[in-house]
Scaffold this active site. Structure first.
Site, mmCIF file in Angstrom:
data_model
loop_
_atom_site.group_PDB
_atom_site.id
_atom_site.type_symbol
_atom_site.label_atom_id
_atom_site.label_comp_id
_atom_site.label_asym_id
_atom_site.label_seq_id
_atom_site.Cartn_x
_atom_site.Cartn_y
_atom_site.Cartn_z
ATOM 1 N N TRP A 173 20.326 58.659 -15.704
ATOM 2 C CA TRP A 173 21.569 59.176 -16.210
ATOM 3 C C TRP A 173 22.028 60.276 -15.932
ATOM 4 O O TRP A 173 23.175 60.701 -16.746
ATOM 5 C CB TRP A 173 21.484 58.521 -17.493
ATOM 6 C CG TRP A 173 21.708 56.988 -17.784
ATOM 7 C CD1 TRP A 173 21.803 55.868 -16.906
ATOM 8 C CD2 TRP A 173 21.635 56.421 -19.009
ATOM 9 N NE1 TRP A 173 21.564 54.971 -17.555
ATOM 10 C CE2 TRP A 173 21.715 54.835 -18.656
ATOM 11 C CE3 TRP A 173 21.435 56.862 -20.357
ATOM 12 C CZ2 TRP A 173 21.517 53.889 -19.648
ATOM 13 C CZ3 TRP A 173 21.484 55.689 -21.433
ATOM 14 C CH2 TRP A 173 21.354 54.604 -21.215
ATOM 15 N N LYS A 174 21.268 61.233 -15.393
ATOM 16 C CA LYS A 174 21.568 62.681 -15.153
ATOM 17 C C LYS A 174 22.177 63.175 -16.655
ATOM 18 O O LYS A 174 21.829 63.013 -17.487
ATOM 19 C CB LYS A 174 22.497 62.507 -13.929
ATOM 20 C CG LYS A 174 21.875 61.766 -12.661
ATOM 21 C CD LYS A 174 22.624 62.309 -11.585
ATOM 22 C CE LYS A 174 21.791 61.334 -10.328
ATOM 23 N NZ LYS A 174 22.221 61.752 -9.037
ATOM 24 N N HIS B 133 13.053 66.201 -9.248
ATOM 25 C CA HIS B 133 14.219 65.581 -9.025
ATOM 26 C C HIS B 133 15.114 66.708 -8.162
ATOM 27 O O HIS B 133 15.170 67.988 -8.650
ATOM 28 C CB HIS B 133 15.243 65.203 -10.007
ATOM 29 C CG HIS B 133 16.379 64.285 -9.549
ATOM 30 N ND1 HIS B 133 17.574 64.983 -8.901
ATOM 31 C CD2 HIS B 133 16.382 63.144 -9.183
ATOM 32 C CE1 HIS B 133 18.360 63.972 -8.555
ATOM 33 N NE2 HIS B 133 17.833 62.698 -8.748
ATOM 34 N N GLY C 104 24.091 60.305 -4.295
ATOM 35 C CA GLY C 104 25.582 60.333 -4.808
ATOM 36 C C GLY C 104 26.633 60.619 -3.837
ATOM 37 O O GLY C 104 27.862 60.986 -3.945
ATOM 38 N N SER D 236 22.004 56.413 -3.727
ATOM 39 C CA SER D 236 23.116 55.432 -3.447
ATOM 40 C C SER D 236 22.740 53.967 -3.428
ATOM 41 O O SER D 236 23.345 53.305 -2.759
ATOM 42 C CB SER D 236 24.091 55.808 -2.149
ATOM 43 O OG SER D 236 24.659 56.886 -2.166
ATOM 44 N N GLY E 107 21.038 56.171 -9.587
ATOM 45 C CA GLY E 107 21.774 57.223 -10.434
ATOM 46 C C GLY E 107 23.037 56.638 -10.749
ATOM 47 O O GLY E 107 23.236 55.737 -11.700
ATOM 48 N N GLY E 108 24.102 56.990 -9.962
ATOM 49 C CA GLY E 108 25.293 56.353 -10.566
ATOM 50 C C GLY E 108 25.552 54.853 -10.958
ATOM 51 O O GLY E 108 26.247 54.572 -11.893
#
Ligand code: PGA
Length: 250
Positions: free
Chosen positions: A10-11, A95, A173, A213, A234-235
């Site tokens: 979730w950064k 990371h 990303g 991605s 991620g996103g």
């Protein structure tokens, strides 16, 4: 033998309230799902809340980073003991955003790996080349050096819980994904280097995730590759339905 692992990074997104709202929507969507292990990496301010709310479910939560010492004058850091005290058993290490923006090194990742083992935590260590390195045909050399540095003097037993994530930096990303074949090639190379460092048995049992991605549209083709044992997302892990669709890849 290697149970697939789908992890969401979730950064620096989601307050505790938003994290709990995610869980409320997400948990029913993956209820009873046992084919893959499911893991979330919320921010440090949400972590204890998420661990508590996910107790007794098939979803776990880990930290996005940690220091290797138990305590000390290190402003802004969180120690393994502190993480363990809130029930945290997983930690993401090395990371690329830590490496690029906060000067993380694989020498430090090495110390953190030893600390993780001492606290019986599962480390998920990221490796990956930059676009320029790939274009200069240096991917192999870069990945091998990263793995060797991170695993320096780490025995197979110290690495028994280790999980690896191959994340080509140019794919993070950016919407660009490595082709499944390209990813599989990098995974094979990393596995070879693992065998070199910790023996072939350890290399065979270590899960290597792909990251960069990952979306519901490309997860199935990635997971179909031999040697891709899961994904670090991620996103696309920020939205419950999207992440659940990734977990339910075919
Ligand atoms: P992305 O991020 O899925 O948004 O590309 C992956 C990661 O940074 O772990």
């Amino acid at each position: 033998m290697r149970k697939p692992l789908i992890a969401g990074n979730w950064k620096m997104y989601k307050t505790p309230k938003e994290s709990l709202a995610f869980l409320e929507a997400f948990l029913p969507l993956v209820k009873g799902h046992d084919r893959d292990e499911i893991l979330l990496f919320p921010t440090i301010s949400s972590l204890a809340h998420v661990i508590e709310a996910a107790k007794g479910t098939n979803v776990s939560a880990g930290a996005q980073n940690m220091h290797w010492l138990n305590e000390g004058p290190y402003t802004g850091q969180t120690s393994p003991t502190m993480l363990v005290s809130i029930g945290c058993k997983h930690v993401l290490l090395g990371h690329s955003e830590q490496r690029l923006y906060f000067s993380e090194t694989y020498e430090r990742v090495n110390l953190k790996l030893k600390a993780a083992n001492n606290h019986a935590m599962t480390p998920i260590v990221c490796f990956g080349e930059m676009l320029a390195e790939r274009e200069e045909m240096r991917t192999e050399e870069v990945l091998r050096t990263q793995v060797r540095t991170a695993l320096h003097n780490i025995s197979a037993s110290e690495a028994q819980r280790l999980v690896i994530a191959y994340e080509p930096i140019w794919a993070i990303g950016t919407g660009k994904t490595a082709s499944p074949e390209m990813a599989a090639e990098a995974h094979a190379l990393i596995r070879q280097e693992l065998a070199h460092c910790c023996g072939s048995q350890m290399a065979e049992s270590t899960r290597i995730l792909y990251g960069g991605s990952v979306k519901p549209e490309n997860i199935s083709a990635l997971m179909a590759q031999e040697g891709i044992d899961g994904a670090l997302v991620g996103g696309a892990s920020l939205v419950p339905t999207t992440f659940a669709n990734i977990v339910h890849y075919t």
